[in-house]
Design a protein around this motif. Structure first.
Motif, PDB file in Angstrom:
ATOM      1  N   GLN A 172       0.809  -1.284   0.019  1.00 53.18           N
ATOM      2  CA  GLN A 172       0.319  -0.167  -0.028  1.00 53.18           C
ATOM      3  C   GLN A 172       0.759   1.229  -0.151  1.00 53.18           C
ATOM      4  O   GLN A 172       0.488   2.177  -0.804  1.00 53.18           O
ATOM      5  N   ARG A 176       0.916   3.943  -2.891  1.00 59.75           N
ATOM      6  CA  ARG A 176       0.934   5.432  -2.724  1.00 59.75           C
ATOM      7  C   ARG A 176       1.857   6.405  -3.218  1.00 59.75           C
ATOM      8  O   ARG A 176       1.930   7.276  -3.839  1.00 59.75           O
ATOM      9  N   ALA A 181      -1.842   1.837  -7.185  1.00 54.24           N
ATOM     10  CA  ALA A 181      -3.087   1.401  -6.512  1.00 54.24           C
ATOM     11  C   ALA A 181      -2.486   0.019  -6.137  1.00 54.24           C
ATOM     12  O   ALA A 181      -1.764  -0.788  -6.547  1.00 54.24           O
ATOM     13  N   TRP A 182      -3.144  -0.192  -4.876  1.00 53.25           N
ATOM     14  CA  TRP A 182      -3.011  -1.684  -4.423  1.00 53.25           C
ATOM     15  C   TRP A 182      -4.391  -2.358  -4.330  1.00 53.25           C
ATOM     16  O   TRP A 182      -5.373  -1.743  -4.102  1.00 53.25           O
ATOM     17  N   LEU A 222      -9.604   0.863  -8.212  1.00 52.14           N
ATOM     18  CA  LEU A 222      -8.180   1.684  -8.850  1.00 52.14           C
ATOM     19  C   LEU A 222      -8.659   3.394  -8.758  1.00 52.14           C
ATOM     20  O   LEU A 222      -7.604   3.917  -8.139  1.00 52.14           O
ATOM     21  N   GLN A 224     -10.342   4.871  -6.833  1.00 47.26           N
ATOM     22  CA  GLN A 224     -10.521   5.281  -5.402  1.00 47.26           C
ATOM     23  C   GLN A 224      -9.104   5.731  -4.916  1.00 47.26           C
ATOM     24  O   GLN A 224      -8.940   6.520  -4.016  1.00 47.26           O
ATOM     25  N   GLN A 225      -8.057   5.074  -5.417  1.00 44.24           N
ATOM     26  CA  GLN A 225      -6.932   5.249  -5.031  1.00 44.24           C
ATOM     27  C   GLN A 225      -5.911   6.483  -5.918  1.00 44.24           C
ATOM     28  O   GLN A 225      -5.054   6.820  -5.386  1.00 44.24           O
ATOM     29  N   LYS A 227      -4.603   9.378  -7.787  1.00 41.87           N
ATOM     30  CA  LYS A 227      -4.711  11.100  -7.665  1.00 41.87           C
ATOM     31  C   LYS A 227      -5.462  11.507  -8.657  1.00 41.87           C
ATOM     32  O   LYS A 227      -5.383  11.067  -9.837  1.00 41.87           O
TER      33      LYS A 227
END
Length: 228
Positions: A172, A176, A181-182, A222, A224-225, A227
């Motif tokens: 994770q 970031r 993404a994870w 994906l 959601q994570q 940028k």
């Protein structure tokens, strides 16, 4: 002692550099590159077989966007690391994967990331996908490499099999730091992995907009994570 004056580039050298840069950008737009990496140590054979069946989803997902080029990377055994040529169709990638069997050994994620960074410097890749379940390297070292990937705009998409807490935390953080993404999956959720692979391929081919225009559960995870 006085320093020698720095050498100044000629206008011809500058023009040659700009022409090469434009050519690389044009090539990257027409044939976006995706690094597809899988842990091939002994415990991974079941997931390797699943990934081999699902890899066609990456090409199918980008059929209407661009011609995807994929490099298969894996590590296994005693310091063995392999990187394939760039492959442009599912049959070639399937054949490459069919020749591989998993062997016991330690993880080499750092080696993979250093390879990816060098490759990215020569001809940019849009993303790196990694599928694995274990981590036997120093998390700080891997996070530093992930940060370098982020600075060079090479996002990492890390798909973890199983629920190991240390692996999850490190993956994770790496995702970031790189701008990627994870996500987690297990051997009973092949559909989830298929959606994730397709979503990353769409991202590699068309950026964030391609994910937003082709919503799926994998794309949602994906987005959601990633940028904005």
């Amino acid at each position: 002692m006085a320093r020698s004056p720095a050498r100044t580039a000629t206008s011809g050298q500058v023009q040659a550099f700009l022409s090469k840069s434009r050519a690389l950008t044009t090539f990257s737009d027409k044939h976006p590159r995706l690094i597809f990496a899988v842990d091939a140590t002994a415990s991974r054979q079941p997931t390797w077989d699943v990934a081999r069946r699902l890899q066609a989803d990456m090409f199918r997902a980008t059929r209407q966007i661009a011609s995807l080029s994929v490099q298969l990377c894996y590590y296994r055994g005693f310091h063995e690391f392999h990187a394939s040529p760039w492959l442009r169709n599912t049959d070639d990638l399937a054949a490459e994967m069919a020749r591989v069997h998993c062997e016991g050994g330690h993880t080499q994620i750092g080696r993979l990331l250093r390879h990816a960074l060098q490759l990215h410097r020569e001809t940019p890749a849009r993303a790196l996908v990694f599928i694995g379940d274990a981590l036997e390297e120093l998390p700080d070292d891997l996070c530093d490499l992930a940060g370098q990937c982020g600075l060079r705009q090479l996002p990492l998409f890390l798909f973890q099999e199983g629920g190991n807490a240390q692996v999850r935390q490190t993956f994770q953080s790496m995702a970031r730091l790189s701008g990627g993404a994870w996500a987690r999956f297990d051997q009973s959720s092949a559909d989830t992995l298929a959606q994730l692979l397709g979503a990353v391929a769409r991202f590699a081919a068309g950026g964030r907009a391609a994910l937003e225009n082709n919503p799926s559960e994998g794309a949602r995870l994906l987005l959601q994570q990633l940028k904005p």
